[in-house]
Design a protein around this motif. Structure first.
Motif, mmCIF file in Angstrom:
data_model
loop_
_atom_site.group_PDB
_atom_site.id
_atom_site.type_symbol
_atom_site.label_atom_id
_atom_site.label_comp_id
_atom_site.label_asym_id
_atom_site.label_seq_id
_atom_site.Cartn_x
_atom_site.Cartn_y
_atom_site.Cartn_z
ATOM 1 N N ILE A 1 6.516 -4.077 -12.101
ATOM 2 C CA ILE A 1 5.407 -3.749 -12.982
ATOM 3 C C ILE A 1 5.446 -2.268 -13.314
ATOM 4 N N PHE A 2 5.201 -1.973 -14.569
ATOM 5 C CA PHE A 2 5.192 -0.602 -15.062
ATOM 6 C C PHE A 2 4.028 0.161 -14.449
ATOM 7 N N TRP A 3 4.119 1.508 -14.494
ATOM 8 C CA TRP A 3 3.116 2.338 -13.844
ATOM 9 C C TRP A 3 1.702 2.055 -14.336
ATOM 10 N N ASN A 4 1.571 1.683 -15.625
ATOM 11 C CA ASN A 4 0.236 1.427 -16.156
ATOM 12 C C ASN A 4 -0.080 -0.061 -16.245
ATOM 13 N N GLY A 5 0.815 -0.896 -15.752
ATOM 14 C CA GLY A 5 0.586 -2.327 -15.749
ATOM 15 C C GLY A 5 0.881 -3.023 -17.058
ATOM 16 N N ASN A 6 1.325 -2.268 -18.068
ATOM 17 C CA ASN A 6 1.516 -2.851 -19.397
ATOM 18 C C ASN A 6 2.825 -3.597 -19.575
ATOM 19 N N LEU A 7 3.775 -3.377 -18.695
ATOM 20 C CA LEU A 7 5.048 -4.095 -18.777
ATOM 21 C C LEU A 7 5.312 -4.749 -17.433
ATOM 22 N N ILE A 8 5.750 -5.983 -17.479
ATOM 23 C CA ILE A 8 6.042 -6.746 -16.268
ATOM 24 C C ILE A 8 7.312 -7.556 -16.505
ATOM 25 N N ALA B 1 0.848 -1.195 0.000
ATOM 26 C CA ALA B 1 0.000 0.000 0.000
ATOM 27 C C ALA B 1 0.882 1.243 0.000
ATOM 28 N N ALA B 2 0.610 2.142 -0.934
ATOM 29 C CA ALA B 2 1.438 3.334 -1.087
ATOM 30 C C ALA B 2 0.673 4.581 -0.682
ATOM 31 N N SER B 3 1.399 5.535 -0.127
ATOM 32 C CA SER B 3 0.849 6.846 0.166
ATOM 33 C C SER B 3 1.940 7.881 -0.023
ATOM 34 N N GLY B 4 1.522 9.119 -0.214
ATOM 35 C CA GLY B 4 2.488 10.196 -0.377
ATOM 36 C C GLY B 4 3.032 10.331 -1.784
ATOM 37 N N ILE B 5 2.510 9.560 -2.721
ATOM 38 C CA ILE B 5 2.953 9.653 -4.110
ATOM 39 C C ILE B 5 1.726 9.564 -5.024
ATOM 40 N N HIS B 6 1.907 10.035 -6.254
ATOM 41 C CA HIS B 6 0.914 9.744 -7.285
ATOM 42 C C HIS B 6 1.208 8.339 -7.778
ATOM 43 N N PHE B 7 0.557 7.387 -7.160
ATOM 44 C CA PHE B 7 0.885 5.977 -7.362
ATOM 45 C C PHE B 7 0.907 5.595 -8.833
ATOM 46 N N ASP B 8 -0.004 6.143 -9.614
ATOM 47 C CA ASP B 8 -0.105 5.743 -11.014
ATOM 48 C C ASP B 8 0.986 6.335 -11.882
ATOM 49 N N LEU B 9 1.971 7.001 -11.294
ATOM 50 C CA LEU B 9 3.129 7.479 -12.039
ATOM 51 C C LEU B 9 4.376 6.651 -11.754
ATOM 52 N N TYR B 10 4.257 5.675 -10.843
ATOM 53 C CA TYR B 10 5.428 4.953 -10.365
ATOM 54 C C TYR B 10 5.406 3.487 -10.766
ATOM 55 N N ASN B 11 6.560 2.999 -11.181
ATOM 56 C CA ASN B 11 6.751 1.565 -11.311
ATOM 57 C C ASN B 11 6.923 0.983 -9.906
ATOM 58 N N ILE B 12 6.459 -0.225 -9.722
ATOM 59 C CA ILE B 12 6.571 -0.912 -8.436
ATOM 60 C C ILE B 12 7.365 -2.195 -8.626
ATOM 61 N N ALA B 13 8.195 -2.494 -7.666
ATOM 62 C CA ALA B 13 8.977 -3.727 -7.716
ATOM 63 C C ALA B 13 8.893 -4.442 -6.371
ATOM 64 N N TRP B 14 9.050 -5.749 -6.449
ATOM 65 C CA TRP B 14 9.184 -6.579 -5.259
ATOM 66 C C TRP B 14 10.596 -7.176 -5.259
ATOM 67 N N PHE B 15 11.213 -7.109 -4.088
ATOM 68 C CA PHE B 15 12.492 -7.745 -3.850
ATOM 69 C C PHE B 15 12.341 -8.647 -2.638
ATOM 70 N N ASP C 1 10.115 6.205 -13.513
ATOM 71 C CA ASP C 1 11.070 6.117 -14.608
ATOM 72 C C ASP C 1 10.382 5.452 -15.791
ATOM 73 N N PRO C 2 10.751 5.834 -17.019
ATOM 74 C CA PRO C 2 10.116 5.199 -18.182
ATOM 75 C C PRO C 2 10.580 3.776 -18.448
ATOM 76 N N ARG C 3 11.504 3.275 -17.637
ATOM 77 C CA ARG C 3 12.007 1.923 -17.830
ATOM 78 C C ARG C 3 11.806 1.088 -16.579
ATOM 79 N N LEU C 4 11.587 -0.197 -16.760
ATOM 80 C CA LEU C 4 11.594 -1.127 -15.638
ATOM 81 C C LEU C 4 13.036 -1.377 -15.219
ATOM 82 N N SER C 5 13.224 -1.722 -13.965
ATOM 83 C CA SER C 5 14.572 -2.024 -13.495
ATOM 84 C C SER C 5 14.529 -3.194 -12.519
ATOM 85 N N ARG C 6 15.552 -4.035 -12.583
ATOM 86 C CA ARG C 6 15.721 -5.134 -11.640
ATOM 87 C C ARG C 6 16.720 -4.768 -10.542
#
Length: 124
Positions: free
Chosen positions: A51-58, A23-37, A101-106
């Motif tokens: 996952i990309f900000w719009n869910g289109n890239l994983i 769960a995220a707060s303090g950001i415009h969530f739909d502008l951020y890529n999210i990652a799990w480590f 960022d416009p790119r996904l990152s590992r």
């Protein structure tokens, strides 16, 4: 102030399932890529999925591809990690992180904001 809070961890038997939430707060969530480590005891933190900000890239780590599914609900500012067919080697503390960022990152060095983690234990 960015805040990421993971939940949903716990114990599961091998072959079982868990669903983690971030769960995220303090950001415009739909502008951020999210990652799990994840970080197992005595080991370095490793990439799991992103996952990309719009869910289109994983992207998934090879070790979890086909078993784990990352998703997000931008309306609720929550990201998920559905973990199926769990293995003992999936035991770790799981962290979510965000990146604009416009790119996904590992690479964890590319993520400035992190949650505190949730413990996942897989054992019989």
């Amino acid at each position: 102030q960015v805040q990421l809070v993971e939940s949903g961890g716990g114990w599961a038997q091998p072959g079982g399932s868990l669903r983690l939430s971030c769960a995220a707060s303090g950001i415009h969530f739909d502008l951020y890529n999210i990652a799990w480590f994840r970080q197992a005891a005595g080991k370095e933190r490793e990439f799991v999925a992103t996952i990309f900000w719009n869910g289109n890239l994983i992207d998934y780590a090879d070790s979890v591809r086909g078993r784990f599914t990352i998703s997000r609900d931008n309306g609720q500012s929550i990201a998920y990690l559905q973990m199926n067919r769990l293995k003992p080697e999936d035991t770790a503390v799981y962290y979510c992180a965000c990146r604009r960022d416009p790119r996904l990152s590992r690479h964890q060095r590319d993520y400035a904001d992190w949650g505190r983690g949730t413990q996942v234990t897989v054992s019989s």
